[in-house]
Design an enzyme around this catalytic site. Sequence first.
Site, PDB file in Angstrom:
ATOM      1  N   GLU A 230      43.055 -22.504 -32.811  1.00 19.43           N
ATOM      2  CA  GLU A 230      41.868 -21.658 -32.659  1.00 19.43           C
ATOM      3  C   GLU A 230      42.387 -20.261 -32.405  1.00 19.43           C
ATOM      4  O   GLU A 230      42.839 -19.938 -31.309  1.00 19.43           O
ATOM      5  CB  GLU A 230      41.000 -22.171 -31.512  1.00 19.43           C
ATOM      6  CG  GLU A 230      39.583 -21.592 -31.520  1.00 19.43           C
ATOM      7  CD  GLU A 230      39.511 -20.195 -30.957  1.00 19.43           C
ATOM      8  OE1 GLU A 230      39.439 -19.235 -31.763  1.00 19.43           O
ATOM      9  OE2 GLU A 230      39.551 -20.042 -29.733  1.00 19.43           O
ATOM     10  N   CYS A 264      37.259 -14.166 -28.546  1.00 26.39           N
ATOM     11  CA  CYS A 264      37.640 -14.318 -29.946  1.00 26.39           C
ATOM     12  C   CYS A 264      36.434 -14.266 -30.875  1.00 26.39           C
ATOM     13  O   CYS A 264      36.501 -13.747 -31.983  1.00 26.39           O
ATOM     14  CB  CYS A 264      38.420 -15.623 -30.158  1.00 26.39           C
ATOM     15  SG  CYS A 264      37.559 -17.101 -29.586  1.00 26.39           S
TER      16      CYS A 264
END
Length: 462
Positions: A230, A264
Amino acid sequence: MADITTVNPATGKDIKDYNYMSTDEVNKIIDASHKAFLDWRLVSHEERAKVINSIGETLMKYKQELAELMTEERGKILDASLEEVDLCKAICDFTASEGVAALAEDKRDIEGIEKGLVRYDPIGIIYGIQPWNFPAYQVFRYTIANLMAGNSILLKHASNVTGSGLLIEKIFHESDLPNDLFRTLIISHDQSEKVIEHEKVRGVTLTGSDVAGRKVAQQAAKVLKKTVMELGSNDAFIVLEDADLDLAAATCAHARLYNNGETCIAAKRFIVVDSVYDKFRDLVIEKFNEYKVGDPMDDSVDVGPLSSAKQRDTLHEQVQESVKKGATITMGGEVPNKPGAFYPPTILENIKPDQPAYKDELFGPVASLIRAKDQEDAFRIANDSRYGLGGAVFSKDEDKAIDLAQKHFDTGMVYINGYDLVNPGLPFGGVKDSGYGREHGGFGIKEFVNIKAIHVVNKKPA
């Protein structure tokens, strides 16, 4: 001299010193983790769910302490830290509720044999390398799903949140979970590579930059171990001609500045069609000006310091490089002359493809405001990125927005007329340089399992 010294980014003052574990200590932890797994894998799904619930209950006993430590170590405002703990509890609740059904044996009627069975068996130790921006959530995201699947967990946390990593270990150990099923490792990068190589470690998951992801994925690939990555992103929030501009401006400001902009899946590029660009610009500037920067423990503050002075300096260099290549600073963009790793909410315009503000991830409270000719051009710009984690579409025509998201957004997640950090019931993950694999939504629970096919033939060979 200590190997790690945690520092309060709001004050620049040292918090605590830590030393790396010895190789012998790490190997003993791995051996104990594997031994605990051998027992845990035989525990029923129903009993595992009860243990997951106990983790959530124990977590809430430490809610205030953990939230305050996360704020002290990485600078996020206290309200955001408290919300993060609540999210971790929600992950426990969802997994305990849905995990039994997700892992249920799949019985199939197959032509030519009596029956077929598909099982989802745990594989062993899952090693997680996690970042500092969400010190608790990032850990719970991979840990809870994999514990439910029957695996055991090792954690290497970011060094600047070492205290948070150890407190999380304490929380797990005070729950009904056997202690060796979750351990925090305080180790160097070289030691980390040895953990990846260890024969008893069966899977590796990393949340971090695409640079770190490439390195760790290559290390794991050398020993043929599955990974979930990720990684970063520069998410595009698209504002169409028929958008509710007040809603879009307020949402985009929140989605850019929440968690000090160090998220993010935060909004990073505001791509606005030409016909409403000027009005949106005025509105989003107004919204940005409402956010107060300061002490993250102060309830009136909306944006705290970045995680470190180094992180602040990297962000400022990206802003300056973008300006050198033609971007203009509409607001912010200057390092304040005061202690702490603070950076003001900043908006850049005149963004071009060769600028960091267009092509890279700016991990902090800096927004890139980009003018698109029309709807088609907006999606072209949005997808003109090596990343593909999330994004958003703002339009009063919800059906149209959903259709555009389905057909024209090359990302793992898309928000329609809003922004939400994550939802345990929906998958989380990206494409392209934002990584691969999924967490949440029942998908993460099967990332590190052996999908085992059992053929019940029960007939004589011809």
